[in-house]
Enzyme design. Structure first.
Site, PDB file in Angstrom:
ATOM      1  N   THR A 283     -10.804  55.600  28.625  1.00 24.79           N
ATOM      2  CA  THR A 283     -11.831  55.270  29.621  1.00 24.79           C
ATOM      3  C   THR A 283     -11.128  55.097  30.967  1.00 24.79           C
ATOM      4  O   THR A 283     -11.015  53.989  31.479  1.00 24.79           O
ATOM      5  CB  THR A 283     -12.574  53.972  29.242  1.00 24.79           C
ATOM      6  OG1 THR A 283     -11.598  52.940  28.997  1.00 24.79           O
ATOM      7  CG2 THR A 283     -13.419  54.145  28.008  1.00 24.79           C
TER       8      THR A 283
ATOM      9  N   ASP B  93      -8.793  64.398  17.247  1.00 18.00           N
ATOM     10  CA  ASP B  93      -8.642  64.339  18.706  1.00 18.00           C
ATOM     11  C   ASP B  93      -9.098  65.675  19.268  1.00 18.00           C
ATOM     12  O   ASP B  93      -8.965  66.709  18.604  1.00 18.00           O
ATOM     13  CB  ASP B  93      -7.164  64.091  19.074  1.00 18.00           C
ATOM     14  CG  ASP B  93      -6.986  63.629  20.501  1.00 18.00           C
ATOM     15  OD1 ASP B  93      -6.667  62.444  20.716  1.00 18.00           O
ATOM     16  OD2 ASP B  93      -7.176  64.461  21.419  1.00 18.00           O
TER      17      ASP B  93
ATOM     18  N   GLU C 228      -9.473  45.905  21.243  1.00 19.62           N
ATOM     19  CA  GLU C 228      -8.088  45.751  20.786  1.00 19.62           C
ATOM     20  C   GLU C 228      -7.303  44.961  21.819  1.00 19.62           C
ATOM     21  O   GLU C 228      -7.589  45.037  22.997  1.00 19.62           O
ATOM     22  CB  GLU C 228      -7.467  47.127  20.513  1.00 19.62           C
ATOM     23  CG  GLU C 228      -7.566  48.137  21.655  1.00 19.62           C
ATOM     24  CD  GLU C 228      -6.498  47.999  22.690  1.00 19.62           C
ATOM     25  OE1 GLU C 228      -5.499  47.327  22.403  1.00 19.62           O
ATOM     26  OE2 GLU C 228      -6.668  48.537  23.789  1.00 19.62           O
TER      27      GLU C 228
ATOM     28  N   CYS D  18      -3.581  49.656  31.568  1.00 14.41           N
ATOM     29  CA  CYS D  18      -4.615  48.681  31.208  1.00 14.41           C
ATOM     30  C   CYS D  18      -4.932  47.717  32.344  1.00 14.41           C
ATOM     31  O   CYS D  18      -6.061  47.708  32.842  1.00 14.41           O
ATOM     32  CB  CYS D  18      -4.180  47.922  29.974  1.00 14.41           C
ATOM     33  SG  CYS D  18      -3.893  49.045  28.596  1.00 14.41           S
TER      34      CYS D  18
ATOM     35  N   GLU E  27       1.381  47.784  24.569  1.00 10.93           N
ATOM     36  CA  GLU E  27       2.264  48.913  24.332  1.00 10.93           C
ATOM     37  C   GLU E  27       3.663  48.372  24.069  1.00 10.93           C
ATOM     38  O   GLU E  27       4.097  47.420  24.708  1.00 10.93           O
ATOM     39  CB  GLU E  27       2.292  49.843  25.546  1.00 10.93           C
ATOM     40  CG  GLU E  27       1.010  50.626  25.666  1.00 10.93           C
ATOM     41  CD  GLU E  27       1.050  51.653  26.787  1.00 10.93           C
ATOM     42  OE1 GLU E  27       2.083  52.315  26.958  1.00 10.93           O
ATOM     43  OE2 GLU E  27       0.028  51.782  27.471  1.00 10.93           O
TER      44      GLU E  27
ATOM     45  N   GLY F  30       1.809  46.901  35.986  1.00 13.64           N
ATOM     46  CA  GLY F  30       1.384  48.299  36.058  1.00 13.64           C
ATOM     47  C   GLY F  30       0.800  48.686  34.714  1.00 13.64           C
ATOM     48  O   GLY F  30       0.314  47.831  33.971  1.00 13.64           O
TER      49      GLY F  30
ATOM     50  N   LYS G 194       6.809  48.994  31.795  1.00 13.83           N
ATOM     51  CA  LYS G 194       7.413  47.773  31.242  1.00 13.83           C
ATOM     52  C   LYS G 194       8.419  48.220  30.177  1.00 13.83           C
ATOM     53  O   LYS G 194       8.524  49.421  29.895  1.00 13.83           O
ATOM     54  CB  LYS G 194       6.347  46.862  30.643  1.00 13.83           C
ATOM     55  CG  LYS G 194       5.657  47.447  29.418  1.00 13.83           C
ATOM     56  CD  LYS G 194       4.786  46.408  28.764  1.00 13.83           C
ATOM     57  CE  LYS G 194       4.326  46.892  27.416  1.00 13.83           C
ATOM     58  NZ  LYS G 194       3.533  45.913  26.706  1.00 13.83           N
TER      59      LYS G 194
HETATM   60  C1  UGA Z   1      -2.089  44.734  28.058  1.00 13.94           C
HETATM   61  C2  UGA Z   1      -2.455  43.439  27.292  1.00 13.94           C
HETATM   62  O1  UGA Z   1      -1.335  42.567  27.274  1.00 13.94           O
HETATM   63  C3  UGA Z   1      -2.906  43.756  25.856  1.00 13.94           C
HETATM   64  O2  UGA Z   1      -3.312  42.567  25.211  1.00 13.94           O
HETATM   65  C4  UGA Z   1      -4.076  44.747  25.918  1.00 13.94           C
HETATM   66  O3  UGA Z   1      -4.529  45.111  24.633  1.00 13.94           O
HETATM   67  C5  UGA Z   1      -3.630  45.992  26.650  1.00 13.94           C
HETATM   68  O4  UGA Z   1      -3.202  45.635  27.988  1.00 13.94           O
HETATM   69  C6  UGA Z   1      -4.795  46.947  26.721  1.00 13.94           C
HETATM   70  O5  UGA Z   1      -5.765  46.657  27.407  1.00 13.94           O
HETATM   71  O6  UGA Z   1      -4.820  47.952  25.991  1.00 13.94           O
HETATM   72  P1  UGA Z   1       0.059  46.330  28.143  1.00 13.94           P
HETATM   73  O7  UGA Z   1      -0.653  47.072  29.238  1.00 13.94           O
HETATM   74  O8  UGA Z   1       0.698  47.093  27.053  1.00 13.94           O
HETATM   75  O9  UGA Z   1      -0.952  45.302  27.420  1.00 13.94           O
HETATM   76  O10 UGA Z   1       1.206  45.504  28.861  1.00 13.94           O
HETATM   77  P2  UGA Z   1       1.610  43.973  29.091  1.00 13.94           P
HETATM   78  O11 UGA Z   1       2.681  43.593  28.163  1.00 13.94           O
HETATM   79  O12 UGA Z   1       0.408  43.124  29.127  1.00 13.94           O
HETATM   80  O13 UGA Z   1       2.243  44.071  30.556  1.00 13.94           O
HETATM   81  C7  UGA Z   1       1.482  44.583  31.652  1.00 13.94           C
HETATM   82  C8  UGA Z   1       2.293  44.603  32.917  1.00 13.94           C
HETATM   83  O14 UGA Z   1       2.506  43.278  33.402  1.00 13.94           O
HETATM   84  C9  UGA Z   1       3.683  45.210  32.818  1.00 13.94           C
HETATM   85  O15 UGA Z   1       3.876  46.063  33.946  1.00 13.94           O
HETATM   86  C10 UGA Z   1       4.634  44.038  32.865  1.00 13.94           C
HETATM   87  O16 UGA Z   1       5.887  44.371  33.401  1.00 13.94           O
HETATM   88  C11 UGA Z   1       3.864  43.097  33.769  1.00 13.94           C
HETATM   89  N1  UGA Z   1       4.186  41.678  33.563  1.00 13.94           N
HETATM   90  C12 UGA Z   1       3.941  41.068  32.362  1.00 13.94           C
HETATM   91  C13 UGA Z   1       4.691  40.937  34.625  1.00 13.94           C
HETATM   92  O17 UGA Z   1       4.913  41.449  35.741  1.00 13.94           O
HETATM   93  N2  UGA Z   1       4.950  39.608  34.429  1.00 13.94           N
HETATM   94  C14 UGA Z   1       4.709  38.991  33.254  1.00 13.94           C
HETATM   95  O18 UGA Z   1       4.958  37.768  33.159  1.00 13.94           O
HETATM   96  C15 UGA Z   1       4.203  39.737  32.184  1.00 13.94           C
END
Ligand code: UGA
Length: 449
Positions: free
Chosen positions: A86, A30, A152, A279, A156, A276, A339
């Site tokens: 990115t 890194d 990927e 991603c 998280e 939020g 989350k």
């Molecule tokens: C997301 C994707 O789910 C992964 O598959 C992907 O690899 C990742 O982005 C990435 O691009 O690296 P992540 O950002 O860790 O993963 O979080 P999520 O679990 O997808 O949740 C995203 C947001 O949506 C959170 O703020 C969560 O609270 C919100 N959420 C999720 C809702 O408001 N409602 C839902 O039903 C589900």
């Protein structure tokens, strides 16, 4: 196979540790020498469930090492995973300068053929640019580079599990030999031939993951298309919630019922404060921009983005209606991470809520199981507590902003005796309205009466 991982953010850390767990020799590097020193000393710089276990096991097997010297990592490996950030630029495009730097570094350092695997989330056609940069900056015309896109899908909080138990592995390639190499790298995971530190060797039986071989551009598109569709689903559920409020329906009943149709699916239909994190918001924006740059108007994604941005305003309205005057009120905020199961507060809707409350002159008393130290640096005007019951003491209202399990199982009977007023405004629909009312609470959530 000797592998290197460039970029030790959560994706790089999980990728390096899990590939070492799968039996490869992995060296991670890194640009942040302090982070490398921390990792060399055995410290895990982020909170990610099970990561400590995989790191410890990889260290024990001596399959994983860290170096601040990227040249050393590049020269010593046959395949290089690019896992650098990115971030979004001001105009919403993805900033690809870190990828460009890494490409030039690989070109300059490589003395033997390299398989260059882009794992960072990038807009379609980045692979082509990557190949161009590798060739243009190469100091040795004999060295051959093969570029692969291997997006990927790690979430998280469950990233280790997602890596070791994927539902699909996508590899975008230019030739059959690259596909074969990627299959070899992922073989232990595809064949479940590794010791799983998450399930301690007793993994649940499930459908084996598929390795999908595509073109590079398709692989890049799959990643953005996947995140954007999930974001779209969330915004859809949120508009449904608004409609339910107006018509006296219950959004949980509606989304549950529609989700049972396998063509729709029950996941990512949870209404509330919206999405939020690092991603969804940035990927959605980047995807809209990419489409616009080639003359395609991705209107529905723009709508999903707008709906999400409005969630905090709607929540604030609920708080205002319940409290009447916000200024001078003591407000307990439960949850700051974007989350549950992460300490990540980047683009967290909870922080937007806190900022809005501070703007209105509220006294904000906040708690979170993992994100306190990060939040303290960003919002010093807030009073922080480890224990949610301490945050709730004397509060005029409790605002639930993150869906932590610990908050689902809070003892509201006890909390009610500590609070100045029994008022809960739930941004994540964690509780049954009937039960909260039974306990004597004024209770507001999204899309339910
Ligand atoms: C997301 C994707 O789910 C992964 O598959 C992907 O690899 C990742 O982005 C990435 O691009 O690296 P992540 O950002 O860790 O993963 O979080 P999520 O679990 O997808 O949740 C995203 C947001 O949506 C959170 O703020 C969560 O609270 C919100 N959420 C999720 C809702 O408001 N409602 C839902 O039903 C589900």
């Amino acid at each position: 196979m000797h592998l290197s991982v460039i970029g030790c953010g959560y994706v790089g850390l999980v990728t390096g540790a899990c590939l070492a767990e799968a039996g490869h020799d992995v060296v991670c590097t890194d640009i942040d020498a302090q982070r490398i020193a921390q990792l060399q000393a055995g410290n895990v710089p982020i909170y990610e469930r099970h990561l400590d276990k995989v790191l410890a096991s990889a260290r024990q097997s001596q399959k994983l090492s860290y170096t601040a010297d990227a040249g050393e990592a590049i020269r010593g490996s046959e395949a290089i995973f690019i896992c650098v950030g990115t971030p979004p630029k001001q105009n919403g495009d993805a900033d690809l300068s870190a990828i460009d730097n890494v490409a030039r570094q690989i070109a300059a350092e490589a003395r033997s053929p390299k398989l260059v695997i882009e794992k960072s989330t990038v807009p379609a056609r980045t692979g082509l640019e990557l190949r161009r940069a590798l060739t243009a900056y190469s100091r040795n015309n004999e060295v051959r580079f093969r570029v692969v896109s291997n997006p990927e899908f790690l979430r998280e909080g469950t990233a280790v599990e997602d890596f070791l138990h994927p539902d699909r592995i996508v590899v975008g390639v230019e030739d059959d030999s690259s596909a074969a190499d990627l299959r070899a790298i992922y073989r232990p995971i595809l064949e479940r031939n590794f010791h799983c530190p998450v399930h301690n060797g007793t993994c649940p039986p499930e459908r084996p993951a598929e390795l999908l071989v595509t073109t590079i551009s398709s692989a890049e598109l799959i990643k953005h298309a996947s995140n954007s569709f999930l974001a779209l689903k969330i915004s859809y559920a949120n508009v449904l919630a608004d409609l339910c409020e107006k018509l006296g329906a219950d959004v949980e009943q509606v989304t549950h019922a529609i989700g049972l149709d396998p063509r729709i699916g029950t996941q990512f239909l949870r209404a509330g404060l919206g999405f939020g994190g690092f991603c969804f918001p940035k990927d959605l924006q980047a995807f809209v921009h990419l489409a616009a740059s080639v003359g395609v108007d991705f209107d529905i994604l723009k709508a999903a983005e707008r709906v999400n941005k409005e969630r905090v305003g709607r929540f604030r309205e609920k708080v205002r209606r319940a409290l009447w005057v916000i200024k001078g009120k003591r407000v307990a905020v439960l949850g700051l991470a974007f989350k549950a199961n992460t300490d990540d507060i980047r683009f967290s809707q909870a922080l937007e809520v806190v900022k809005a409350l501070l703007e209105e002159g509220a006294h904000v008393h906040a708690t979170d199981p993992e994100a306190l130290s990060k939040a303290k640096m960003l919002l010093p005007a807030v009073t922080y507590y480890e224990d949610p019951y301490d945050a709730l003491r004397e509060a005029d209202a409790a605002l639930v902003c993150t869906e932590w399990q610990a908050y689902r199982s809070l003892d509201w009977q006890r909390a009610g005796t500590l609070m100045a007023r029994r008022l809960v405004i739930d941004g994540r629909n964690l509780y049954s309205p009937a039960r909260m009312r039974e306990l004597g609470f004024e209770y507001y959530s999204f899309g339910r009466e």
